[in-house]
Scaffold this motif. Structure first.
Motif, PDB file in Angstrom:
ATOM      1  N   LEU A  82      -5.879   0.960  -1.145  1.00  0.00           N
ATOM      2  CA  LEU A  82      -6.872   1.488  -2.084  1.00  0.00           C
ATOM      3  C   LEU A  82      -7.104   0.523  -3.243  1.00  0.00           C
ATOM      4  CD1 LEU A  82      -5.592   5.155  -2.605  1.00  0.00           C
ATOM      5  CD2 LEU A  82      -6.919   4.208  -0.706  1.00  0.00           C
ATOM      6  N   LEU A  83      -8.294   0.579  -3.786  1.00  0.00           N
ATOM      7  CA  LEU A  83      -8.557  -0.146  -5.027  1.00  0.00           C
ATOM      8  C   LEU A  83      -7.651   0.387  -6.139  1.00  0.00           C
ATOM      9  CD1 LEU A  83     -10.189  -2.193  -6.655  1.00  0.00           C
ATOM     10  CD2 LEU A  83     -11.702  -0.304  -7.294  1.00  0.00           C
ATOM     11  N   GLU A  84      -7.460   1.709  -6.169  1.00  0.00           N
ATOM     12  CA  GLU A  84      -6.614   2.303  -7.208  1.00  0.00           C
ATOM     13  C   GLU A  84      -5.203   1.713  -7.184  1.00  0.00           C
ATOM     14  OE1 GLU A  84      -8.833   3.882  -5.406  1.00  0.00           O
ATOM     15  OE2 GLU A  84      -9.708   5.571  -6.512  1.00  0.00           O
ATOM     16  N   GLU A  85      -4.719   1.458  -5.980  1.00  0.00           N
ATOM     17  CA  GLU A  85      -3.364   0.892  -5.861  1.00  0.00           C
ATOM     18  C   GLU A  85      -3.308  -0.521  -6.448  1.00  0.00           C
ATOM     19  OE1 GLU A  85      -2.068   3.331  -1.797  1.00  0.00           O
ATOM     20  OE2 GLU A  85      -2.943   1.327  -1.619  1.00  0.00           O
ATOM     21  N   ALA A  86      -4.354  -1.285  -6.223  1.00  0.00           N
ATOM     22  CA  ALA A  86      -4.401  -2.642  -6.789  1.00  0.00           C
ATOM     23  C   ALA A  86      -4.540  -2.575  -8.312  1.00  0.00           C
ATOM     24  CB  ALA A  86      -5.559  -3.417  -6.174  1.00  0.00           C
TER      25      ALA A  86
ATOM     26  N   LYS B 174       0.849  -1.206   0.000  1.00  0.00           N
ATOM     27  CA  LYS B 174       0.000   0.000   0.000  1.00  0.00           C
ATOM     28  C   LYS B 174       0.877   1.247   0.000  1.00  0.00           C
ATOM     29  CE  LYS B 174      -0.405  -0.322   5.020  1.00  0.00           C
ATOM     30  NZ  LYS B 174      -1.222  -0.887   6.110  1.00  0.00           N
ATOM     31  N   ALA B 175       0.227   2.393  -0.281  1.00  0.00           N
ATOM     32  CA  ALA B 175       0.938   3.678  -0.304  1.00  0.00           C
ATOM     33  C   ALA B 175       2.198   3.583  -1.162  1.00  0.00           C
ATOM     34  CB  ALA B 175       1.258   4.152   1.114  1.00  0.00           C
ATOM     35  N   ASP B 176       2.009   3.068  -2.382  1.00  0.00           N
ATOM     36  CA  ASP B 176       3.121   2.957  -3.325  1.00  0.00           C
ATOM     37  C   ASP B 176       4.291   2.171  -2.730  1.00  0.00           C
ATOM     38  OD1 ASP B 176       4.276   3.377  -5.833  1.00  0.00           O
ATOM     39  OD2 ASP B 176       5.241   5.250  -5.236  1.00  0.00           O
ATOM     40  N   GLY B 177       3.960   1.068  -2.104  1.00  0.00           N
ATOM     41  CA  GLY B 177       5.019   0.260  -1.489  1.00  0.00           C
ATOM     42  C   GLY B 177       5.785   1.064  -0.463  1.00  0.00           C
ATOM     43  N   TYR B 178       5.030   1.712   0.463  1.00  0.00           N
ATOM     44  CA  TYR B 178       5.616   2.561   1.505  1.00  0.00           C
ATOM     45  C   TYR B 178       6.639   3.525   0.872  1.00  0.00           C
ATOM     46  CZ  TYR B 178       3.661  -0.781   4.965  1.00  0.00           C
ATOM     47  OH  TYR B 178       2.830  -1.583   5.717  1.00  0.00           O
TER      48      TYR B 178
ATOM     49  N   LEU C 139      -5.194  -8.333  -2.960  1.00  0.00           N
ATOM     50  CA  LEU C 139      -6.180  -8.123  -1.897  1.00  0.00           C
ATOM     51  C   LEU C 139      -6.239  -6.638  -1.575  1.00  0.00           C
ATOM     52  CD1 LEU C 139      -7.999  -9.216   0.481  1.00  0.00           C
ATOM     53  CD2 LEU C 139      -5.890  -9.382   1.823  1.00  0.00           C
ATOM     54  N   VAL C 140      -7.439  -6.065  -1.620  1.00  0.00           N
ATOM     55  CA  VAL C 140      -7.611  -4.670  -1.220  1.00  0.00           C
ATOM     56  C   VAL C 140      -8.107  -4.634   0.218  1.00  0.00           C
ATOM     57  CG1 VAL C 140      -8.950  -2.566  -1.585  1.00  0.00           C
ATOM     58  CG2 VAL C 140      -8.021  -3.774  -3.523  1.00  0.00           C
ATOM     59  N   LEU C 141      -7.313  -4.009   1.078  1.00  0.00           N
ATOM     60  CA  LEU C 141      -7.655  -3.970   2.506  1.00  0.00           C
ATOM     61  C   LEU C 141      -8.787  -2.981   2.778  1.00  0.00           C
ATOM     62  CD1 LEU C 141      -3.961  -4.044   3.748  1.00  0.00           C
ATOM     63  CD2 LEU C 141      -5.599  -5.934   3.904  1.00  0.00           C
ATOM     64  N   GLY C 142      -8.934  -2.032   1.871  1.00  0.00           N
ATOM     65  CA  GLY C 142     -10.071  -1.126   1.929  1.00  0.00           C
ATOM     66  C   GLY C 142      -9.953  -0.031   2.981  1.00  0.00           C
ATOM     67  N   PRO C 143     -11.074   0.648   3.215  1.00  0.00           N
ATOM     68  CA  PRO C 143     -12.396   0.394   2.660  1.00  0.00           C
ATOM     69  C   PRO C 143     -12.516   0.830   1.198  1.00  0.00           C
ATOM     70  CG  PRO C 143     -12.431   2.376   4.014  1.00  0.00           C
ATOM     71  CD  PRO C 143     -11.061   1.808   4.123  1.00  0.00           C
ATOM     72  N   ILE C 144     -13.471   0.205   0.490  1.00  0.00           N
ATOM     73  CA  ILE C 144     -13.759   0.658  -0.863  1.00  0.00           C
ATOM     74  C   ILE C 144     -15.240   1.037  -0.946  1.00  0.00           C
ATOM     75  CG2 ILE C 144     -11.955  -0.858  -1.785  1.00  0.00           C
ATOM     76  CD1 ILE C 144     -14.110  -2.528  -3.102  1.00  0.00           C
ATOM     77  N   THR C 145     -15.566   1.799  -1.974  1.00  0.00           N
ATOM     78  CA  THR C 145     -16.948   2.276  -2.103  1.00  0.00           C
ATOM     79  C   THR C 145     -17.781   1.246  -2.864  1.00  0.00           C
ATOM     80  OG1 THR C 145     -16.657   3.320  -4.259  1.00  0.00           O
ATOM     81  CG2 THR C 145     -16.052   4.635  -2.329  1.00  0.00           C
ATOM     82  N   ARG C 146     -19.073   1.406  -2.771  1.00  0.00           N
ATOM     83  CA  ARG C 146     -19.998   0.523  -3.484  1.00  0.00           C
ATOM     84  C   ARG C 146     -19.705   0.512  -4.983  1.00  0.00           C
ATOM     85  NH1 ARG C 146     -26.273   0.122  -2.331  1.00  0.00           N
ATOM     86  NH2 ARG C 146     -26.585  -1.722  -3.582  1.00  0.00           N
TER      87      ARG C 146
ATOM     88  N   ASN D 212     -11.402  -6.869 -12.369  1.00  0.00           N
ATOM     89  CA  ASN D 212      -9.938  -6.980 -12.429  1.00  0.00           C
ATOM     90  C   ASN D 212      -9.389  -8.080 -11.524  1.00  0.00           C
ATOM     91  OD1 ASN D 212      -8.737  -4.631 -14.181  1.00  0.00           O
ATOM     92  ND2 ASN D 212     -10.516  -3.797 -13.118  1.00  0.00           N
ATOM     93  N   ARG D 213     -10.256  -9.008 -11.127  1.00  0.00           N
ATOM     94  CA  ARG D 213      -9.847 -10.158 -10.318  1.00  0.00           C
ATOM     95  C   ARG D 213      -9.132  -9.704  -9.039  1.00  0.00           C
ATOM     96  NH1 ARG D 213      -5.794 -12.072 -13.145  1.00  0.00           N
ATOM     97  NH2 ARG D 213      -5.920 -10.345 -14.594  1.00  0.00           N
ATOM     98  N   ILE D 214      -9.664  -8.688  -8.411  1.00  0.00           N
ATOM     99  CA  ILE D 214      -9.083  -8.175  -7.168  1.00  0.00           C
ATOM    100  C   ILE D 214      -9.975  -8.605  -6.010  1.00  0.00           C
ATOM    101  CG2 ILE D 214      -8.583  -6.068  -5.866  1.00  0.00           C
ATOM    102  CD1 ILE D 214      -7.927  -4.815  -8.704  1.00  0.00           C
ATOM    103  N   THR D 215      -9.375  -9.259  -5.019  1.00  0.00           N
ATOM    104  CA  THR D 215     -10.137  -9.746  -3.869  1.00  0.00           C
ATOM    105  C   THR D 215     -10.417  -8.588  -2.914  1.00  0.00           C
ATOM    106  OG1 THR D 215      -9.052 -11.887  -4.067  1.00  0.00           O
ATOM    107  CG2 THR D 215     -10.147 -11.414  -1.974  1.00  0.00           C
ATOM    108  N   ILE D 216     -11.662  -8.480  -2.507  1.00  0.00           N
ATOM    109  CA  ILE D 216     -12.050  -7.403  -1.603  1.00  0.00           C
ATOM    110  C   ILE D 216     -11.960  -7.894  -0.163  1.00  0.00           C
ATOM    111  CG2 ILE D 216     -13.908  -5.839  -0.925  1.00  0.00           C
ATOM    112  CD1 ILE D 216     -15.034  -6.293  -3.825  1.00  0.00           C
TER     113      ILE D 216
END
Ligand SMILES: *Cc1c(COP(=O)(O)O)cnc(C)c1O
Length: 380
Positions: free
Chosen positions: A68-72, A41-45, A85-92, A101-105
């Motif tokens: 973020l979803l954007e990061e994934a 996350k956060a651009d790989g710290y 895996l997106v740790l979230g939170p993400i929006t509806r 995009n086969r990203i696990t929520i």
């Protein structure tokens, strides 16, 4: 601006080989069957998530996690094929995008679960379910379990692949709270199991818990900071070393008489004839203003103090005791003996924020077998 010579002299060099070695040291320390989830996350710290992810093969890590979803999505679009895996939170509204995009929520509460269940009316959806074992931030709390169980049971196309929780204070081995959280988590797992919800994957450990040996056999471990080497750490399977080296150069060097002011607010006055060097880096680059009169840099293998205020674009250092210092000398802000831990203590924060704080204005330079690859926001 695609060569090092044309770039500003302030940049961060990321040692991808060291990153790989750190990942391997951590992976080897895991118990039987346990696997790494690399937290980028956060651009790989701040190190550059895409470049790091390219070094993570399926034999090294089971998944990559982002906030973020954007990061994934950034990783997916860069061709990263590992499970995400997106740790979230993400929006509806983001749920569709994640699924496409086969990203696990990582589902963080009953409300988000309801949105996910809606999506699972039309297609198969696999999630990891987050439990709040005591941190009070994200995750399902115990009293919400009946409602959550009901939703899961009513949604046949929803698959729970994993269940996880997060520790509030795992870096303090003396704090019994981590054990309390593990107890709460196990109790909630038992409630879910009783209801027939018993996925194969579980994960609770962050870096601190992983290095303390709390990972259970067969579990995943979500490791972030330890991969980056906030300071050298020796464990049974090897030594974790810093990956990022932040450097600049002396651009101006002058001799000032005793009693001369330096910088905004005139917070520093020379007490002797002094050689003051000016560096093209400042708080806009993430060199914290709390480091004013309160940090050291490394130059020619010696330490020199930061004197005066850190300004937006400039830092002044006293090189009177580095007699051979000249304009163009390399100055290490972070690296050599100066660790992110040291800068963090001096600027009243944690190494995580030191890394994340290195701003987009600082190019990231990746060494690749004798050549360099630069990621700069000024590149065309
Ligand atoms: C950031 C994060 C991690 C990684 O924590 P480190 O202390 O950097 O290892 C793990 N899990 C979750 C949920 C996180 O948000």
């Amino acid at each position: 601006m695609s060569t090092l010579r044309e770039s500003r002299p302030t940049y961060a060099v990321i040692d991808l080989g060291q990153f790989e070695r750190n990942v391997d040291v951590i992976a080897r320390s895991l118990p039987e069957g346990a696997r790494l989830v690399a937290v980028l996350k956060a651009d790989g710290y701040g190190h550059g998530a895409v470049e790091l992810a390219k070094r993570l093969t399926a034999d090294r890590v089971a998944m990559i996690a982002t906030s973020l979803l954007e990061e994934a999505l950034e990783l997916r679009h860069a061709g990263i094929e590992l499970p995400l895996l997106v740790l979230g939170p993400i929006t509806r509204e983001q749920i569709r995008l994640a699924l496409d995009n086969r990203i696990t929520i990582g589902v963080i509460g009953p409300e988000e679960l309801a949105f996910v269940c809606d999506a699972a009316r039309e297609c198969d959806v696999a999630i990891h379910l987050k439990l709040d074992s005591g941190m009070g931030r994200m995750g399902v709390v115990e009293s919400e379990l009946p409602r959550v169980i009901e939703m899961i049971r009513a949604t046949p196309r929803l698959r729970i692949d994993g269940i996880y929780t997060h520790f509030a204070n795992a870096d303090d081995a003396a704090d019994p709270f981590t054990e309390i959280q593990i107890g709460n988590y196990d109790r909630m797992l038992a409630v879910l199991r009783e209801a027939g919800i018993d996925p194969p994957l579980h994960h609770f450990a962050n870096s601190a818990a992983t290095l303390r040996g709390l990972v259970r056999p067969g579990d995943f471990a979500r490791v972030g900071i330890a991969m980056y080497g906030p300071e050298p750490i020796t464990i049974a399977t090897g030594t974790i070393e810093p990956v990022l080296r932040w450097r600049t150069e002396i651009m101006r060097l002058k001799e000032l008489p005793a009693g001369h002011a330096v910088g905004y607010g005139t917070t520093f006055h020379t007490t002797r004839t002094s050689r003051i060097a000016t560096l093209p880096v400042g708080y806009a680059d993430g060199y914290d203003r709390l480091l004013s009169n309160n940090a050291e840099v490394s130059i020619r293998g010696k330490r020199a103090p930061v004197v005066g205020r850190v300004s937006m674009d400039l830092v002044t250092i006293d090189v009177t005791d580095v007699a051979d210092a000249v304009i163009g000398d390399e100055v290490i802000l972070l690296g050599d003996s100066i660790t992110a831990e040291e800068l963090a203590k001096r600027s009243q924060t944690i190494s995580y924020e030191v890394f994340c704080g290195i701003s987009a204005r600082v190019p990231r330079v990746y060494a690749e077998g004798g050549t360099f690859h630069i990621r700069s926001r000024f590149a065309e």
